[in-house]
Design a protein around this motif. Structure first.
Motif, PDB file in Angstrom:
ATOM      1  N   SER A   1      19.926  40.978  23.238  1.00 63.32           N
ATOM      2  CA  SER A   1      20.031  42.202  24.024  1.00 63.32           C
ATOM      3  C   SER A   1      21.383  42.223  24.731  1.00 63.32           C
ATOM      4  O   SER A   1      22.269  41.416  24.401  1.00 63.32           O
ATOM      5  N   TYR A   2      21.508  43.101  25.683  1.00 66.25           N
ATOM      6  CA  TYR A   2      22.772  43.169  26.417  1.00 66.25           C
ATOM      7  C   TYR A   2      22.531  43.411  27.902  1.00 66.25           C
ATOM      8  O   TYR A   2      21.770  44.305  28.300  1.00 66.25           O
TER       9      TYR A   2
ATOM     10  N   GLU B   1      25.855  36.618  29.078  1.00 61.30           N
ATOM     11  CA  GLU B   1      26.426  36.587  27.733  1.00 61.30           C
ATOM     12  C   GLU B   1      26.221  35.202  27.137  1.00 61.30           C
ATOM     13  O   GLU B   1      26.777  34.236  27.693  1.00 61.30           O
TER      14      GLU B   1
ATOM     15  N   SER C   1      22.778  37.573  25.951  1.00 65.76           N
ATOM     16  CA  SER C   1      21.623  38.092  26.686  1.00 65.76           C
ATOM     17  C   SER C   1      20.445  38.225  25.737  1.00 65.76           C
ATOM     18  O   SER C   1      20.625  38.363  24.522  1.00 65.76           O
TER      19      SER C   1
END
Ligand code: DAH
Length: 335
Positions: free
Chosen positions: A256-257, A262, A264
């Protein structure tokens, strides 16, 4: 000088005294009234003393007649006083016992025991699990500055992530925090690593209310910073936590983001045949570490954020988030 007193007169006085005393003692309604009578009848300046004083004026051979009679009367009065005193005390005790009788059939006064709101107990359960893993609790304010809520978390002013977390702004530019992540920054400002904290609390978003959205909800933030932490530590911690909370459910990590981590990931658990997203997490972005004055070559860490309502609803099979906030006792009393 007054006329000389006669035996007859004194005898009459004693007789009158006898009948009056008996009636007055019988009528005395209190121990205080009885004591007044005793003083008036038998005291130094009482009526019997008066008769005995006058006795001295009688001829010598008549005095014993009055004296004997007076002694008998004195004893009579004393025994009447004692009898009445006993009766008054008995009556007082009986009245006291009657007053203090306990009615064992009367309904008891009952204060129902309260209990925690399910969101509070869910939060405590989550925090307890992390406490068992060595985490401390830290909290931050619900009214935040733009800096802590966004900028320091690598979300600059025109970053699109801000659109996803629209919130309520105060006139002075402060805002209601959209997540518990700003506590990461606040804690790192005053505590050097190694760090292991959980931060529970309320958060706010400009969301319309429906079965799964509320403009106010609860999160628990997790942060660990140390030397040598990598994604396996994150994964191991999350797995240990989820197992402690849900038991042995299938778990998956999805890439994910988030601006402040980082890489994620989002974490899902399989619940009643479908995948449910339960938390976001990731390795703390080096930009965030640098912003806190920490050298990313030396320090690394992971973070996670989870929604308490989701955990609570899954745990208890609650179908609508609004039930948690409407204070309906028929609902709350079930927990
Ligand atoms: N703050 C995020 C949110 O409210 C959740 C979150 C995601 C927190 C990833 C984290 C994290 O600490 O690493 O949507």
């Amino acid at each position: 000088m007054s006329a000389p007193i006669t035996l007859h007169q004194l005898t009459e006085q004693l007789e009158a005294l006898e009948s009056e005393a008996a009636a007055a003692i019988e009528a005395a309604a209190s121990t205080a009234a009885l004591e007044d009578l005793r003083v008036g009848l038998l005291g130094k300046k009482g009526r019997l003393s008066g008769v005995l004083g006058a006795m001295g004026k009688l001829p010598g051979d008549e005095r014993p007649l009055v004296g004997q009679r007076a002694n008998v009367l004195k004893e009579q009065v004393q025994s009447l006083l004692a009898g009445r005193l006993g009766a008054l005390e008995t009556a007082a005790m009986a009245a006291k016992i009657a007053r203090e009788t306990i009615d064992v059939t009367a309904p008891a006064s009952f204060v129902p025991a309260g209990h925690r709101h399910p969101l509070i107990s869910t939060t405590e359960e989550i925090v307890d699990i992390f406490a068992g893993l060595g985490y401390r609790v830290s909290e931050g304010p619900e009214i935040e500055t733009d800096y802590y809520n966004f900028t320091a978390l690598n979300i600059p002013p025109h970053h699109p992530a801000r659109d996803m977390q629209d919130t309520f702004y105060l006139e002075d530019g402060r805002l209601l925090r959209t997540h518990t992540s700003p506590v990461q920054i606040r804690y790192l400002e005053t505590n050097p690593p190694p760090v292991r904290i959980v931060a529970p609390g309320r958060v706010y978003r400009r969301d319309a209310v429906d079965a799964t959205h509320s403009p106010m909800f609860h999160q628990v933030e997790v942060l660990a910073i140390d030397e040598g932490l990598d994604f396996s530590h994150l994964r191991g911690t999350v797995m240990a936590f989820l197992k402690a909370f849900f038991g042995d459910l299938p778990v998956r990590f999805r890439a994910s983001y988030f601006p402040f981590t980082e890489p994620s990931a989002e974490v899902d658990v399989q619940w009643r045949g479908r995948w449910l997203e339960v938390m976001g997490c990731g390795m703390v972005d080096p930009a965030v570490l640098e912003g806190m004055g920490l050298d990313p070559e030396r320090w690394s860490g992971f973070a996670a954020g989870l929604g308490v309502e989701r955990f609570c609803m899954v745990r208890h099979g609650i179908d609508d988030i609004r039930r948690l906030f409407t204070s309906d006792l028929r609902f709350l009393e079930q927990f």
